[in-house]
Design a protein around this motif. Sequence first.
Motif, PDB file in Angstrom:
ATOM      1  N   VAL A 232       0.955  -1.549   0.067  1.00 33.26           N
ATOM      2  CA  VAL A 232      -0.117  -0.278   0.073  1.00 33.26           C
ATOM      3  C   VAL A 232       0.586   0.966   0.023  1.00 33.26           C
ATOM      4  N   ALA A 234       0.295   4.348   1.392  1.00 30.45           N
ATOM      5  CA  ALA A 234      -0.780   5.179   1.776  1.00 30.45           C
ATOM      6  C   ALA A 234      -0.768   6.358   2.452  1.00 30.45           C
ATOM      7  N   SER A 238      -4.886   6.474   6.102  1.00 29.28           N
ATOM      8  CA  SER A 238      -5.140   5.038   5.946  1.00 29.28           C
ATOM      9  C   SER A 238      -3.643   4.881   6.385  1.00 29.28           C
ATOM     10  N   ALA A 239      -2.838   5.204   6.787  1.00 30.89           N
ATOM     11  CA  ALA A 239      -1.730   3.974   7.273  1.00 30.89           C
ATOM     12  C   ALA A 239      -1.596   4.172   8.948  1.00 30.89           C
TER      13      ALA A 239
END
Length: 262
Positions: A232, A234, A238-239
């Motif tokens: 991903v 990110a 989101s991370a």
Amino acid sequence: MVDTEALLAAYDAQMRLPTGAVPTGLTHEYDGPVLRIVGGHVGRIRAPRDVGVTGAELDRLIARQRDYFRARGEGVEWKLRAHDLPADLPERLVAAGFVPQEPSTVLLGIAAEAAAEPVLPDGVVLRRITGTGDLRRFAGLQTEVFGVDCSWVADDLAARVSADPDQTVVLVAEAGDRIVCGALVDHCPGTDFAALLGGATLPDWRGRGLYRALIAARAREAVARGFRLLHVDASPASAPILRRCGFHAIATSTHYEWTPVR
């Protein structure tokens, strides 16, 4: 303990260039060490970790990509990781008129560890989509979430699904007739990786586990197809979720964008 150096080495060896079928409307052209992807929403440049040229030769390589897309009246993005070589590539891109965007965190996960039965809020259904109408709805979700026009995503995904329906899978979470979260997974042929892409959740549906459910569902799909690792790029939002799902940060990536003057 996870060997993050081994993960980074696998990423550098396998995830620098696209794999699989080339979608209709796109062409892949090599200019020395770099791959030029032509025919999409914008041009894209992909390269190995070390492009293998320096100084004036590197400046000419960069200028050729910019000028190629300038002649087409199109923008172009050059994807760069923080550990790429030569070390002065970012400065040379900027000198050629490319503008760095906000960096993303490159996170890798073990597919079997992230795979699980998706847990969804009451009344929410997870569904795979392929049709034009649904893909337009997915693009509309991204436009609403990201605040920029993502209408081009529908055609891009339609071409990718048409080129290989098994490579790119688009999933949405629906509440009634409304898509409240969506994402896709690209199973990269000839590699250990499935790439998790395009995740977007409506603001009033965040914090209910939808993005985590889509991670679990896509990881299950990857395991079922024999892919060992997940990748991903990110966003800051989101991370942290991905880290809680067992993903490991190995690098950062930045798109350097050149846009023609209109």
